[in-house]
Design a protein around this motif. Structure first.
Motif, PDB file in Angstrom:
ATOM      1  N   TYR A 105      -3.585  10.242   0.039  1.00 17.91           N
ATOM      2  CA  TYR A 105      -4.726  10.389  -0.701  1.00 17.91           C
ATOM      3  C   TYR A 105      -4.286   9.754  -1.964  1.00 17.91           C
ATOM      4  O   TYR A 105      -5.155   8.997  -2.772  1.00 17.91           O
ATOM      5  N   CYS A 106      -3.165   9.684  -2.447  1.00 21.77           N
ATOM      6  CA  CYS A 106      -2.653   9.353  -3.882  1.00 21.77           C
ATOM      7  C   CYS A 106      -1.841   7.654  -3.605  1.00 21.77           C
ATOM      8  O   CYS A 106      -2.244   7.013  -4.410  1.00 21.77           O
ATOM      9  N   HIS A 107      -0.984   8.134  -2.644  1.00 22.03           N
ATOM     10  CA  HIS A 107      -0.218   6.812  -2.471  1.00 22.03           C
ATOM     11  C   HIS A 107      -1.028   5.985  -1.488  1.00 22.03           C
ATOM     12  O   HIS A 107      -0.657   5.768  -0.241  1.00 22.03           O
ATOM     13  N   THR A 108      -2.183   5.394  -2.049  1.00 25.91           N
ATOM     14  CA  THR A 108      -3.140   4.888  -1.026  1.00 25.91           C
ATOM     15  C   THR A 108      -2.537   3.504  -0.650  1.00 25.91           C
ATOM     16  O   THR A 108      -3.311   3.030   0.466  1.00 25.91           O
ATOM     17  N   PHE A 109      -1.695   2.898  -1.532  1.00 26.66           N
ATOM     18  CA  PHE A 109      -1.394   1.533  -0.881  1.00 26.66           C
ATOM     19  C   PHE A 109      -0.381   1.484   0.287  1.00 26.66           C
ATOM     20  O   PHE A 109      -0.183   0.468   0.979  1.00 26.66           O
ATOM     21  N   ALA A 110       0.205   2.944   0.477  1.00 27.34           N
ATOM     22  CA  ALA A 110       1.379   2.617   1.439  1.00 27.34           C
ATOM     23  C   ALA A 110       0.933   2.238   3.083  1.00 27.34           C
ATOM     24  O   ALA A 110       1.489   1.535   3.582  1.00 27.34           O
ATOM     25  N   ARG A 111      -0.446   2.199   3.414  1.00 27.45           N
ATOM     26  CA  ARG A 111      -0.945   1.870   4.651  1.00 27.45           C
ATOM     27  C   ARG A 111      -1.468   0.466   4.647  1.00 27.45           C
ATOM     28  O   ARG A 111      -1.950  -0.043   5.603  1.00 27.45           O
ATOM     29  N   ARG A 112      -1.461  -0.087   3.547  1.00 27.54           N
ATOM     30  CA  ARG A 112      -2.095  -1.459   3.328  1.00 27.54           C
ATOM     31  C   ARG A 112      -1.256  -2.370   2.876  1.00 27.54           C
ATOM     32  O   ARG A 112      -1.742  -3.538   2.897  1.00 27.54           O
ATOM     33  N   SER A 113       0.097  -2.229   2.415  1.00 26.56           N
ATOM     34  CA  SER A 113       0.787  -3.217   1.840  1.00 26.56           C
ATOM     35  C   SER A 113       2.365  -2.699   1.947  1.00 26.56           C
ATOM     36  O   SER A 113       2.730  -1.629   2.421  1.00 26.56           O
ATOM     37  N   VAL A 150      17.010  -6.554   0.573  1.00 24.58           N
ATOM     38  CA  VAL A 150      16.132  -5.713   1.610  1.00 24.58           C
ATOM     39  C   VAL A 150      14.601  -5.780   1.702  1.00 24.58           C
ATOM     40  O   VAL A 150      13.968  -5.280   0.290  1.00 24.58           O
ATOM     41  N   ARG A 151      13.827  -6.008   2.507  1.00 32.19           N
ATOM     42  CA  ARG A 151      12.586  -5.917   2.580  1.00 32.19           C
ATOM     43  C   ARG A 151      12.201  -4.818   3.513  1.00 32.19           C
ATOM     44  O   ARG A 151      12.308  -4.918   4.643  1.00 32.19           O
ATOM     45  N   PHE A 152      11.423  -3.741   2.834  1.00 26.95           N
ATOM     46  CA  PHE A 152      11.009  -2.650   3.377  1.00 26.95           C
ATOM     47  C   PHE A 152       9.510  -2.789   3.378  1.00 26.95           C
ATOM     48  O   PHE A 152       8.900  -2.976   2.345  1.00 26.95           O
ATOM     49  N   ASN A 153       8.859  -2.613   4.636  1.00 26.84           N
ATOM     50  CA  ASN A 153       7.416  -2.628   4.834  1.00 26.84           C
ATOM     51  C   ASN A 153       6.690  -1.248   5.097  1.00 26.84           C
ATOM     52  O   ASN A 153       6.957  -0.724   6.048  1.00 26.84           O
ATOM     53  N   HIS A 154       6.139  -0.438   3.997  1.00 27.45           N
ATOM     54  CA  HIS A 154       5.434   0.586   4.160  1.00 27.45           C
ATOM     55  C   HIS A 154       4.371   0.597   5.282  1.00 27.45           C
ATOM     56  O   HIS A 154       4.532   1.659   6.226  1.00 27.45           O
ATOM     57  N   GLU A 155       3.829  -0.516   5.340  1.00 23.17           N
ATOM     58  CA  GLU A 155       2.443  -0.506   6.258  1.00 23.17           C
ATOM     59  C   GLU A 155       2.847  -0.572   7.523  1.00 23.17           C
ATOM     60  O   GLU A 155       2.298   0.325   8.400  1.00 23.17           O
ATOM     61  N   ARG A 156       4.046  -1.285   8.007  1.00 31.04           N
ATOM     62  CA  ARG A 156       4.462  -1.305   9.413  1.00 31.04           C
ATOM     63  C   ARG A 156       4.636   0.171   9.980  1.00 31.04           C
ATOM     64  O   ARG A 156       4.172   0.628  10.948  1.00 31.04           O
ATOM     65  N   HIS A 157       5.303   0.845   9.035  1.00 28.00           N
ATOM     66  CA  HIS A 157       5.913   2.175   9.490  1.00 28.00           C
ATOM     67  C   HIS A 157       4.634   3.343   9.620  1.00 28.00           C
ATOM     68  O   HIS A 157       4.611   3.990  10.467  1.00 28.00           O
ATOM     69  N   ILE A 158       3.908   3.227   8.677  1.00 29.15           N
ATOM     70  CA  ILE A 158       2.622   3.910   8.846  1.00 29.15           C
ATOM     71  C   ILE A 158       1.695   3.720   9.750  1.00 29.15           C
ATOM     72  O   ILE A 158       1.334   4.587  10.572  1.00 29.15           O
ATOM     73  N   GLU A 218       5.576  14.050   8.065  1.00 31.94           N
ATOM     74  CA  GLU A 218       6.733  13.810   8.942  1.00 31.94           C
ATOM     75  C   GLU A 218       6.911  12.457   8.832  1.00 31.94           C
ATOM     76  O   GLU A 218       8.091  11.967   8.559  1.00 31.94           O
ATOM     77  N   ALA A 219       5.966  11.508   8.909  1.00 37.78           N
ATOM     78  CA  ALA A 219       6.180  10.032   8.904  1.00 37.78           C
ATOM     79  C   ALA A 219       6.886   9.693   7.608  1.00 37.78           C
ATOM     80  O   ALA A 219       7.866   9.093   7.508  1.00 37.78           O
ATOM     81  N   CYS A 220       6.374  10.069   6.499  1.00 35.39           N
ATOM     82  CA  CYS A 220       6.726   9.903   5.099  1.00 35.39           C
ATOM     83  C   CYS A 220       8.080  10.452   5.197  1.00 35.39           C
ATOM     84  O   CYS A 220       8.991   9.952   4.576  1.00 35.39           O
ATOM     85  N   GLY A 221       8.204  11.610   5.472  1.00 37.64           N
ATOM     86  CA  GLY A 221       9.355  12.403   5.377  1.00 37.64           C
ATOM     87  C   GLY A 221      10.793  11.898   5.858  1.00 37.64           C
ATOM     88  O   GLY A 221      11.656  12.176   5.524  1.00 37.64           O
ATOM     89  N   TYR A 222      10.575  10.936   7.034  1.00 34.92           N
ATOM     90  CA  TYR A 222      11.709  10.394   7.622  1.00 34.92           C
ATOM     91  C   TYR A 222      12.770   9.795   6.560  1.00 34.92           C
ATOM     92  O   TYR A 222      13.764   9.796   6.492  1.00 34.92           O
ATOM     93  N   THR A 249      -9.528  -1.802  -9.155  1.00 34.58           N
ATOM     94  CA  THR A 249     -10.508  -1.684  -8.179  1.00 34.58           C
ATOM     95  C   THR A 249     -10.096  -1.826  -6.862  1.00 34.58           C
ATOM     96  O   THR A 249      -8.660  -2.086  -6.470  1.00 34.58           O
ATOM     97  N   ASP A 250     -10.855  -1.805  -5.773  1.00 32.25           N
ATOM     98  CA  ASP A 250     -10.287  -1.787  -4.350  1.00 32.25           C
ATOM     99  C   ASP A 250      -9.486  -2.895  -3.979  1.00 32.25           C
ATOM    100  O   ASP A 250      -8.763  -2.711  -2.819  1.00 32.25           O
ATOM    101  N   PHE A 251      -9.793  -4.326  -4.332  1.00 31.19           N
ATOM    102  CA  PHE A 251      -9.073  -5.260  -3.894  1.00 31.19           C
ATOM    103  C   PHE A 251      -7.632  -5.232  -4.616  1.00 31.19           C
ATOM    104  O   PHE A 251      -6.837  -6.164  -4.109  1.00 31.19           O
ATOM    105  N   MET A 252      -7.299  -4.787  -5.538  1.00 33.26           N
ATOM    106  CA  MET A 252      -5.938  -4.536  -6.350  1.00 33.26           C
ATOM    107  C   MET A 252      -4.900  -3.842  -5.572  1.00 33.26           C
ATOM    108  O   MET A 252      -5.002  -2.652  -5.562  1.00 33.26           O
ATOM    109  N   ILE A 253      -4.198  -4.460  -4.758  1.00 28.42           N
ATOM    110  CA  ILE A 253      -3.235  -3.809  -3.950  1.00 28.42           C
ATOM    111  C   ILE A 253      -1.943  -4.307  -4.234  1.00 28.42           C
ATOM    112  O   ILE A 253      -1.734  -5.529  -4.292  1.00 28.42           O
ATOM    113  N   PRO A 254      -0.745  -3.652  -4.610  1.00 31.50           N
ATOM    114  CA  PRO A 254       0.357  -4.002  -5.001  1.00 31.50           C
ATOM    115  C   PRO A 254       1.039  -4.694  -3.961  1.00 31.50           C
ATOM    116  O   PRO A 254       0.766  -4.443  -2.675  1.00 31.50           O
TER     117      PRO A 254
END
Lengths: 236, 733
Positions: A70-78, A138-146, A159-163, B46-51
């Motif tokens: 909900y807060c760390h919203t970029f994890a699944r997208r980036s 090292v390149r770690f990709n959150h999106e892939r893991h989520i 659980e997934a984040c907690g790994y 905004t929505d499109f700004m993703i790190p």
């Protein structure tokens, strides 16, 4: 003769220089329990209050079970999880009157409205300190893991984040609780992971295993696969 | 060091062991910054700004005046990479190295960050309010004739605002100065075709005969021409186009030509008339004009053999339509106009007008059309300054103290102005002379529109410039914003509705929405679509070309006679990266090798191996190039692609200001040019300077990418070793 002399001098000096460089950068001290360093943050953010379990007897002491994403919203997208925008904190807290005057929330609003002493300008980002960092190579990709664990296998988010991040829901300020070394990563990548789970997303006949070997399908056994084992997956 | 016995293999061995040592001793997480590094989040996202995910914006390249459209990748609020915008007819998604380096203009550490007021030898930081008040105070009681504004080529709404500002004083002294623009060719085109800049269809020609036009490197719109060149080489109806380049010093285009003809400097026009005569296709006054130019005489004057002329004539006859181009090498003489006219005449005689030279679309807003100018404009400014005509002078986007010949005494004349204001990105040579320096936003932070001089597409286009990211430095301002603030001093009523230049721009574009293809569209929708495209396309009127073939008033001087004291011609060459030197502080451009010599970070003197042998010069000798107006010292580079009676020094380097990456690298040949002007247009004759070359006794190792021709090459004989004095490029096809 001269040539070899020159060579060895160069070699020795290179060695000395590199050892010195390695010493100089190892300033982060590990604590006794081999956790990450205790990091002082500008605001002591109570993760347990937001993400922790509900305490039925003393609701004011328990958490609210808010989803990490909900807060760390970029994890699944980036590739990076990101720190939530300040706007997000304010979005909720401007309508939570009960804690509006607590010291931490007052501090939070200083970053949004500006502090009275003028030291913090309005709408300035909070200077959080990094807690989980990987070396630059090292390149770690959150999106892939989520995607793999949360969306394909329906595992609980915590659980997934907690790994890798440990039991953040019991912490106030987050603290690194896994070593995040290469051995740590490889340990997990060597394990046989289930590639489907009840309620998991159908993923077709491709891309749910990451190595070069397609998993053997045996109807009597659960289908499993290992994480990628190629150097270049992380060291790009 | 280079002579030492420490060879490449040993060095690699040591490097390998060294690397292993680093790896062994550095096994800790050496770059981990847990608890130390700050991680900054967005305040409002905004929505499109993703790190870590890029967002792309279209804008316009400001590195040169070709007007290519760019597409910039922005990540975490930072612009990282520029590429071409596919929607533009000029560059169609491509971008040259100069354009790519635009990020280094933006992130340059030597940018001016605060308004500076002269206090003795130093600049004192002042506020913008004070700067504006100071300008108003200095302009008090000054009449319109006593104000001058010197800019580079300028177009679009910024030009409209500037003209309005000057009009509020009744001032007509807006001068545009471009140090290396094709000023003479523009004038010759105007005479021959009726327009200054027609469209050249290189891709439709079967033969391109270029007289020193480096259209692949730096001439007019090189990215566009490079794409046309690709199509031209693939061929019209399967016939591969043939490129013949005639010049005294090989350019990038010359290096790509099928046939490269070296001519005696300044005799390009004679060769053109000789070709007309040999073609035998002309009649009337043209035939009468060229009848004296028989092959024997032309060959003697130009140094091009009769055999080569015959070959060229045969090519011109068998390959139609062809295209003849007059470039900077032809126009840079006191008779440059005549040269260019003779070359245009050849185009007309060959019947290329209307086929490969056609009319260009134009923008139906004449007030936005580019104001162009060349050294003639600078010369008139310089004379007026000398006469003390101006009390207040503004300069923006030009650096005449660097690029004007010392013989013009611009610097001294500039000093006579009572109050000098420079709008500047960097403290360049001209800004250092100013009394007030106003820091500008970089091209990637500013708003604007521009109209390219060379209209490449069927439709006319207006390019939109928009910020790719927030200001890096809080106290820089956009040029448009400054002009608006100055206009509000003069005329607060008319501009009170525009809080900033963005508002003005948006208002001005939406006001003409119908003409810009947005008929019936919602204002916001149309504006956002325009910004997203980065370009406004509009079906403009296409000016027809006048078709008359006439040799009226053509009179070429005879071939130049040798000068005993200064025997060599100085060719100030224009390099595709550095051009006139305005981008010399971008390290990528300094370190990307010159395409022909592969030299980096320094100037050099190109000299023909035969001439060098005569003078006893070898590569790396520091030689002194002395003319009537000063001398420069630089390393010699033996180069077979130059006329033996000429030497060449690249322009762009040799700054004595402009920051750490420009200052002190190389020499500036602009300064030693003689103040000789084209007789018709008054433009500086850049190639007219004569010099002598002498050794100073010092020698250096030339820092360059190329190895020795036919050298070791890993033990394999890939290229045959030929000593450079045996190479005759003019014989190679």
């Amino acid at each position: 003769m001269h040539r070899f002399l020159r060579l060895s001098i160069l070699l020795v000096s290179l060695f000395a220089a590199s050892s010195y460089a390695a010493d100089a950068t190892q300033a982060v001290k590990m604590t006794e329990d081999s956790l990450g360093p205790l990091v002082e943050q500008p605001i002591e953010f109570p993760h347990f209050r937001h993400a922790g379990d509900v305490n039925k007897e003393h609701p004011e002491k328990g958490g609210m079970q808010i989803n990490c994403m909900y807060c760390h919203t970029f994890a699944r997208r980036s590739a990076v999880a990101g720190i939530p925008p300040l706007q997000k904190c304010i979005g909720c807290h401007q309508s939570i009157e009960s804690v509006r005057e607590t010291p931490r929330i007052k501090k939070l609003f200083e970053y949004w409205e500006g502090s009275k002493d003028g030291k913090i300008a309005a709408k300035s980002p909070i200077p959080w300190k990094k807690v989980h960092d990987l070396p630059d190579f090292v390149r770690f990709n959150h999106e892939r893991h989520i995607k793999r664990f949360v969306f394909q296998q329906n595992r609980p988010v915590q659980e997934a984040c907690g790994y890798c991040h440990g039991d953040v829901k019991t912490m106030t300020v987050a603290r690194r609780s896994k070593t995040l070394s290469m051995g740590f990563c490889v340990d997990c990548h060597k394990k046989d992971h289930l590639v489907s789970a009840e309620g998991g997303t159908a993923i077709g006949n491709q891309a749910y295993w990451y190595g070069f070997k397609k998993p053997v399908v045996n109807a009597s056994m659960p289908l499993t696969a290992k994480g990628p084992n190629d150097c270049w997956q992380c060291h790009k | 060091m280079i002579d030492s016995s420490f060879d490449r293999r040993d060095f690699l061995k040591v490097l390998g062991w060294g690397g292993a040592a680093v790896a062994l001793s550095g096994c800790g997480n050496t770059s981990v910054e847990d608890g130390k590094e700050t991680v900054v989040s967005y305040v409002e996202a905004t929505d499109f700004m993703i790190p870590s995910i890029g967002v792309y914006y279209n804008s316009t390249c400001a590195q040169c005046d070709a007007g290519c459209s760019i597409n910039g990748r922005v990540r975490e609020g930072r612009v990282l990479k520029l590429e071409g915008n596919p929607a533009s007819a000029i560059n169609r998604g491509k971008l040259c190295g100069l354009g790519q380096a635009g990020v280094q203009h933006h992130y340059n550490p030597d940018r001016v960050r605060e308004p500076l007021l002269r206090n003795g030898e130093k600049g004192e930081t002042i506020t913008w309010e004070k700067a504006y008040a100071l300008i108003a105070e200095k302009l008090q009681g000054v009449s319109g004739e006593e104000i001058a504004f010197l800019t580079g080529a300028m177009s679009g709404h910024t030009k409209v605002l500037l003209e309005n500002y000057l009009a509020s004083f009744g001032c007509k002294n807006h001068f545009a100065y471009e140090a290396i623009a094709p000023g003479v060719v523009r004038a010759a085109n105007k005479k021959a075709y009726g327009v200054a800049m027609p469209r050249y269809n290189i891709n439709k020609a079967k033969l391109v005969l270029s007289f020193g036009a480096d259209f692949l490197g730096n001439w007019v719109s090189p990215v566009h021409f490079s794409q046309q060149y690709g199509q031209f080489r693939k061929g019209v109806n399967g016939q591969r186009g043939v490129l013949v380049q005639v010049e005294s010093k090989m350019t990038l285009t010359g290096a790509n030509a099928d046939r490269w003809l070296v001519v005696r400097p300044g005799t390009e026009g004679i060769l053109a008339l000789g070709l007309i005569n040999a073609l035998g296709a002309a009649s009337g006054d043209v035939a009468a004009e060229v009848k004296d130019y028989d092959k024997a005489r032309v060959s003697k004057d130009t140094g091009v053999s009769v055999e080569q002329i015959d070959k060229l004539v045969a090519l011109l006859k068998s390959h139609t339509p062809s295209l003849v181009l007059a470039g900077s090498a032809a126009e840079g003489y006191a008779h440059g106009s005549q040269n260019a006219a003779a070359i245009n005449l050849l185009n007309q005689v060959l019947g290329n007008v209307g086929k490969t030279v056609v009319g260009a679309a134009s923008v139906p807003f004449p007030q936005m059309a580019p104001i162009l100018g060349n050294t003639a404009a600078l010369a008139s400014v310089s004379d007026a300054l000398d006469a003390g005509k101006y009390k207040v002078m503004f300069s923006c986007g030009v650096n005449p103290v660097f690029s004007a010949p010392t013989a013009m005494k611009f610097k001294e004349h500039f000093a006579k102005v009572g109050f000098k204001v420079a709008f500047a990105h960097y403290l360049d040579e001209t800004a250092l002379q100013a009394d007030l320096v106003l820091p500008l936003d970089s091209a990637l932070e500013d708003w604007g529109t521009s109209v390219p001089e060379y209209m490449a597409g069927d439709d006319a286009q207006i390019n939109i410039q928009q910020p790719l990211m927030e200001r890096l430095h809080a106290n820089t301002r956009g040029f448009g914003d400054i002009l608006l603030a100055l206009l509000k001093q003069r005329n607060p009523e008319s501009y009170k509705n525009y809080p900033d230049y963005y508002a003005y721009l948006r208002g001005a574009v939406l006001q003409n929405k119908n003409a810009l293809g947005g008929e019936g569209a919602d204002d916001d929708e149309f504006w956002n679509a325009s910004l997203s495209n980065g370009i406004l396309k509009l079906a403009g009127p296409v000016a027809g070309l006048s078709g008359g073939v006439s040799a009226g008033g053509l009179s070429l001087p005879n071939a130049p006679v040798a000068d005993a004291q200064y025997p060599l011609h100085l060719i100030p060459s224009v390099n595709a990266n550095l051009r006139d030197g305005r981008n010399a502080n971008q390290p990528w451009l300094q370190e990307s090798p010159d395409p022909l010599t592969t030299i980096v970070w320094d100037s050099w003197v190109e000299i023909h191996p035969k001439k060098a042998a005569e003078l006893g010069i070898v590569e790396g000798d520091i030689v002194e190039v002395a003319g009537k107006n000063g001398s420069i010292k630089a390393q010699a580079y033996l180069f077979p692609g130059i006329h033996p009676d000429a030497i060449s020094v690249p322009l762009g380097r040799g700054h004595d200001a402009m920051g750490r990456y420009a200052k002190g690298f190389g020499v500036n040949p602009f300064h030693i040019l003689d103040a000789i002007f084209d007789k018709e247009t008054g433009e500086l004759a850049m190639h007219e300077t004569r010099v002598k070359v002498s050794k100073t006794g010092q020698r250096v190792i030339v820092v360059k990418d190329e190895g020795a021709a036919g050298g070791k090459q890993m033990g394999k004989k890939i290229a045959v070793r030929t000593s450079t004095d045996k190479v005759d490029l003019s014989k190679e096809v």
